[in-house]
Enzyme design. Structure first.
Site, PDB file in Angstrom:
ATOM      1  N   ASP A 170     -58.416 -18.601  13.349  1.00 34.05           N
ATOM      2  CA  ASP A 170     -58.495 -20.228  13.486  1.00 34.05           C
ATOM      3  C   ASP A 170     -57.916 -20.778  12.181  1.00 34.05           C
ATOM      4  OD1 ASP A 170     -59.236 -22.899  14.061  1.00 34.05           O
ATOM      5  OD2 ASP A 170     -61.428 -22.301  13.761  1.00 34.05           O
ATOM      6  N   ASN A 173     -57.908 -24.377  11.739  1.00 36.70           N
ATOM      7  CA  ASN A 173     -58.402 -25.741  11.454  1.00 36.70           C
ATOM      8  C   ASN A 173     -59.923 -25.665  11.719  1.00 36.70           C
ATOM      9  OD1 ASN A 173     -58.696 -25.464  14.126  1.00 36.70           O
ATOM     10  ND2 ASN A 173     -57.425 -27.447  14.794  1.00 36.70           N
ATOM     11  N   ASP A 195     -61.930 -25.472  14.206  1.00 38.65           N
ATOM     12  CA  ASP A 195     -62.672 -25.727  15.305  1.00 38.65           C
ATOM     13  C   ASP A 195     -63.275 -24.526  16.411  1.00 38.65           C
ATOM     14  OD1 ASP A 195     -60.358 -24.528  16.400  1.00 38.65           O
ATOM     15  OD2 ASP A 195     -59.617 -26.337  17.623  1.00 38.65           O
ATOM     16  N   ASP A 217     -55.698 -20.383  16.961  1.00 37.61           N
ATOM     17  CA  ASP A 217     -54.489 -20.979  17.459  1.00 37.61           C
ATOM     18  C   ASP A 217     -53.163 -20.516  16.889  1.00 37.61           C
ATOM     19  OD1 ASP A 217     -54.630 -21.684  14.348  1.00 37.61           O
ATOM     20  OD2 ASP A 217     -56.239 -23.116  14.893  1.00 37.61           O
ATOM     21  N   ASP A 239     -45.949 -14.973  27.556  1.00 35.36           N
ATOM     22  CA  ASP A 239     -46.844 -14.598  28.653  1.00 35.36           C
ATOM     23  C   ASP A 239     -46.553 -15.473  29.977  1.00 35.36           C
ATOM     24  OD1 ASP A 239     -48.558 -13.216  30.573  1.00 35.36           O
ATOM     25  OD2 ASP A 239     -49.910 -13.060  29.008  1.00 35.36           O
ATOM     26  N   ASP A 276     -47.069 -12.005  34.115  1.00 39.96           N
ATOM     27  CA  ASP A 276     -48.559 -11.522  34.710  1.00 39.96           C
ATOM     28  C   ASP A 276     -48.592 -11.227  35.983  1.00 39.96           C
ATOM     29  OD1 ASP A 276     -51.416 -11.826  33.987  1.00 39.96           O
ATOM     30  OD2 ASP A 276     -51.220 -13.317  35.484  1.00 39.96           O
ATOM     31  N   GLU A 280     -46.531  -6.928  34.496  1.00 37.53           N
ATOM     32  CA  GLU A 280     -47.783  -6.156  34.532  1.00 37.53           C
ATOM     33  C   GLU A 280     -47.747  -5.868  36.274  1.00 37.53           C
ATOM     34  OE1 GLU A 280     -52.607  -7.340  34.217  1.00 37.53           O
ATOM     35  OE2 GLU A 280     -51.089  -8.825  35.054  1.00 37.53           O
ATOM     36  N   HIS A 337     -56.117  -7.555  26.618  1.00 43.26           N
ATOM     37  CA  HIS A 337     -57.304  -8.517  26.497  1.00 43.26           C
ATOM     38  C   HIS A 337     -58.032  -8.489  27.693  1.00 43.26           C
ATOM     39  CE1 HIS A 337     -54.224  -9.639  28.923  1.00 43.26           C
ATOM     40  NE2 HIS A 337     -54.950 -10.809  29.633  1.00 43.26           N
ATOM     41  N   ASP A 338     -58.029  -7.633  28.819  1.00 42.07           N
ATOM     42  CA  ASP A 338     -58.622  -7.494  29.776  1.00 42.07           C
ATOM     43  C   ASP A 338     -59.669  -6.072  29.756  1.00 42.07           C
ATOM     44  OD1 ASP A 338     -57.639  -9.589  31.352  1.00 42.07           O
ATOM     45  OD2 ASP A 338     -55.920  -8.590  32.178  1.00 42.07           O
TER      46      ASP A 338
HETATM   47  O1  ISL Z   1     -53.686  -5.482  40.161  1.00 47.15           O
HETATM   48  C1  ISL Z   1     -54.658  -5.319  39.230  1.00 47.15           C
HETATM   49  C2  ISL Z   1     -55.099  -3.832  39.721  1.00 47.15           C
HETATM   50  O2  ISL Z   1     -54.311  -3.212  40.777  1.00 47.15           O
HETATM   51  C3  ISL Z   1     -55.442  -6.107  38.391  1.00 47.15           C
HETATM   52  O3  ISL Z   1     -55.954  -5.317  37.250  1.00 47.15           O
HETATM   53  C4  ISL Z   1     -54.417  -7.222  38.148  1.00 47.15           C
HETATM   54  O4  ISL Z   1     -53.337  -6.531  37.658  1.00 47.15           O
HETATM   55  C5  ISL Z   1     -55.184  -8.219  36.800  1.00 47.15           C
HETATM   56  O5  ISL Z   1     -56.471  -8.288  36.924  1.00 47.15           O
HETATM   57  C6  ISL Z   1     -54.429  -9.161  36.465  1.00 47.15           C
HETATM   58  O6  ISL Z   1     -54.572  -9.594  35.181  1.00 47.15           O
HETATM   59  C7  ISL Z   1     -53.865 -10.655  34.637  1.00 47.15           C
HETATM   60  O7  ISL Z   1     -53.951 -11.760  35.375  1.00 47.15           O
HETATM   61  C8  ISL Z   1     -55.099 -12.430  35.393  1.00 47.15           C
HETATM   62  C9  ISL Z   1     -55.730 -12.720  34.273  1.00 47.15           C
HETATM   63  O8  ISL Z   1     -56.997 -12.960  34.642  1.00 47.15           O
HETATM   64  C10 ISL Z   1     -55.769 -11.394  33.240  1.00 47.15           C
HETATM   65  O9  ISL Z   1     -56.320 -11.879  31.972  1.00 47.15           O
HETATM   66  C11 ISL Z   1     -54.160 -11.132  33.298  1.00 47.15           C
HETATM   67  O10 ISL Z   1     -54.087 -10.006  32.383  1.00 47.15           O
HETATM   68  C12 ISL Z   1     -54.987 -13.799  36.398  1.00 47.15           C
HETATM   69  O11 ISL Z   1     -53.882 -14.367  35.743  1.00 47.15           O
HETATM   70 CA    CA Z   2     -58.370 -23.718  16.001  1.00 47.48          CA
END
Ligand code: ISL
Ligand code: CA
Length: 567
Positions: free
Chosen positions: A24, A26, A28, A32, A101, A202, A255, A319-320
């Site tokens: 971060d 600033n 908040d 960012d 992304d 994505d 992805e 991040h997932d």
């Molecule tokens: O397809 C999947 C498994 O076969 C899922 O894992 C899928 O690929 C995944 O959940 C997609 O993630 C991405 O798109 C989502 C978002 O919430 C995630 O953060 C992102 O990485 C929706 O945009």
């Molecule tokens: Ca910030």
């Protein structure tokens, strides 16, 4: 500008920045774009070339930016267009590339396109999304949403359902409509003009939904199969390749959940002209199934599957997912060594490796004690479903703490200063409970450092092309010891050896591979060698039996989570 068509990205190492949780600037409490600038030099020092930024376009934040309401503007809490342009420039000065992304499978329901689309059945944009009439008063078909429940939401205004593979605030675009594909190409070109040379696409495996919106067969447990990785998806990607990716020499990573090495090759075989590479997810399910000991076996099967004619994008976290050291390594005494060894596996792999922010410091899962410390409402929803179905609350809670994607969204612990050096304000999500002991600053100054080991790995990878392009041959398949031989036609070769567990193990090399492939090689990296800079033997309990320059012995003695490269 990078040369179109050159495979510059094959030699690159990529790094994912989840902007919200990175830095971060600033006060908040939200990370960012300006917060990234002061870290560019250390990322350069680490050796990364591509910075994948999580979505930064305007979004109501139902899914932290994966629900875009304007593809042409910057999410105000992340900064301004000028901030992004400055970041692109500053990255370019350091010979680094920003990877954007692109969230093109769906938009936010607050996107003006969707607002128009839902307004009436004869609106010109009606067909930009997937609408269908009720089937006997119910959902049009039996498709499920990844975020729980059915993939259809009823819209009272026009008495029809719209499709949402993710949350109901993320309606799916109708890729079969050429008008949509044209809009998405325009958006891509807009960002290419700004200097973006790499895209992460994505959920791209979901764009080719069957035109007849057919049910998934009743014998499959989940509906995912009918709309995952279809022929239509490949057709659309070939179109994008010809019109957008190829002309500008764009590095793309798709992805693609649900792929196998065979189906992955359809995307990444360069002759097919689709994507540079893909993310695949087989290995991330190992931990859920208590099979993390088979990481190496799983990993090498993909490496073998992609090492001819295709290119991988190996990663251990994003991040997932949970933190990699927690998912595949050891969080206790072996945290540092295991984070190093996992880094070794990643950074000597076939493909363009992706490091997730904080992985280079061995940051583990946070394991908050309070449920309200977690933020991701979609994992919370799944937890509620489990509870509803009678699962034991303690078990659900514990497994949630281990698996929730919030684990990797905890703000980065930069130092032991107040607020972990992440912010001066109140962070959008609680800081890591261990931030005073485990943080970037202390890691970089420790005798045994994950960051410095990653740095050394990347340096060696870049200096020795055999570690990037060498033919990939695995000599032990099952783990936890992994032995890989790499060899160039020119004769240059390498041997990569790892012990992915917390026991001391020995490996007999007598019958492993062709001895002439590695008999002349010398040890040039191990996470148990005395650190040159500090000049001490690093682990008090084990004598360093290996010295820099040592040959491969007939019996390899491997300490817990030891990782070695012989060149
Ligand atoms: O397809 C999947 C498994 O076969 C899922 O894992 C899928 O690929 C995944 O959940 C997609 O993630 C991405 O798109 C989502 C978002 O919430 C995630 O953060 C992102 O990485 C929706 O945009
Ligand atoms: Ca910030």
């Amino acid at each position: 500008m990078k040369q179109p068509n050159s495979d510059w990205w094959k030699k690159a190492v990529a790094y994912q920045i989840y902007i919200r949780s990175f830095q971060d600037s600033n006060g908040d409490g939200v990370g960012d774009i300006p917060g990234i600038l002061p870290h560019l030099d250390e990322l350069k020092e680490l050796g990364v070339d591509v910075l994948w930024l999580s979505p930064f376009c305007t979004s109501p934040n139902d899914d932290n930016g994966y629900d875009v309401s304007d593809y042409y503007s910057i999410q105000p809490e992340y900064g301004t267009m000028a901030d992004l342009e400055e970041l692109i420039d500053e990255a370019q000065k350091r010979n680094m590339t920003i990877m954007m992304d692109l969230v093109f499978n769906h938009t936010s329901d607050e996107h003006p396109w969707f607002k128009e689309s839902r307004s009436s059945t004869n609106n010109p944009k009606r067909d930009w999304y997937l609408w269908a009439a009720p089937n006997n008063g119910k959902e049009p078909n039996n498709w499920d949403s990844f975020f729980g429940g059915k993939a259809w939401e009823f819209d009272p205004q026009t008495q029809e359902f719209y499709c949402h593979i993710f949350s109901k605030k993320q309606p799916d675009l109708n890729w079969a409509n050429p008008a949509i594909r044209n809009e998405l190409k325009k958006i891509s070109l807009f960002w290419i003009k700004k200097g973006i040379r790499a895209f992460r696409l994505d959920a791209i495996h979901l764009i080719g939904k069957p035109l007849d919106l057919r049910d998934f067969p009743s014998n499959t447990k989940k509906s995912f199969k009918v709309w995952e990785n279809t022929q239509l998806t490949h057709t659309y990607l070939q179109e994008f390749h010809a019109e957008v990716f190829e002309p500008y020499g764009i590095f793309t990573v798709g992805e693609t959940g649900g792929t196998t090495p065979q189906t992955a090759r359809l995307y990444t075989n360069s002759d097919r002209k689709e994507l540079s590479t893909i993310f695949h997810f087989d290995h991330v399910h190992l931990r859920d199934n208590h099979e993390r000991h088979s990481l190496f076996k799983n990993w090498e099967s993909w490496q073998r599957g992609l090492s001819k004619k295709a290119w991988d994008a190996p990663f251990l976290s994003n991040h997932d997912l949970a933190r990699s050291v927690s998912a595949y390594g050891e969080e206790g005494v072996w945290r540092i060594r295991s984070a190093q060894a996992l880094g070794g596996l990643l950074l000597t792999s076939w493909g363009t490796p992706f490091i997730y922010q904080g992985e280079e410091y061995g940051i583990p899962n946070a394991y908050f004690d309070e449920r309200q410390s977690y933020r991701d409402q979609h994992s919370a929803y799944l937890v509620d479903q489990f509870l509803k179905h009678g699962y034991v609350p303690d078990e659900v809670w514990n497994s949630w703490r281990s698996y929730t994607r919030d684990n990797s969204r905890v703000p980065i612990s930069w130092s032991s200063q107040p607020k972990a050096g992440f912010t001066t304000g109140s962070p959008w999500m609680p800081l890591h409970p261990q931030y005073q002991q485990v943080n970037a600053h202390s890691d970089r100054n420790a005798e045994v450092s994950v960051f410095r080991f990653f740095q050394e790995l990347i340096r060696l990878r870049k200096k020795n092309q055999v570690l990037i392009f060498g033919d990939y041959r695995v000599l032990t398949k099952d783990g936890p010891i992994g032995v890989i031989s790499r060899r160039m036609r020119t004769g240059e070769s390498a041997l990569v050896v790892m012990n992915l567990c917390s026991n001391v193990l020995t490996q007999n090399m007598k019958h492993l591979g062709r001895k002439q492939d590695y008999s002349k090689l010398k040890l040039c990296l191990s996470n148990y060698l005395p650190d040159k800079r500090i000049g001490v033997v690093l682990h008090p309990f084990y004598k360093p039996r290996s010295e820099l320059g040592a040959a491969v012995t007939e019996e390899l003695y491997l300490r817990p989570w030891e990782f070695r490269i012989y060149l």
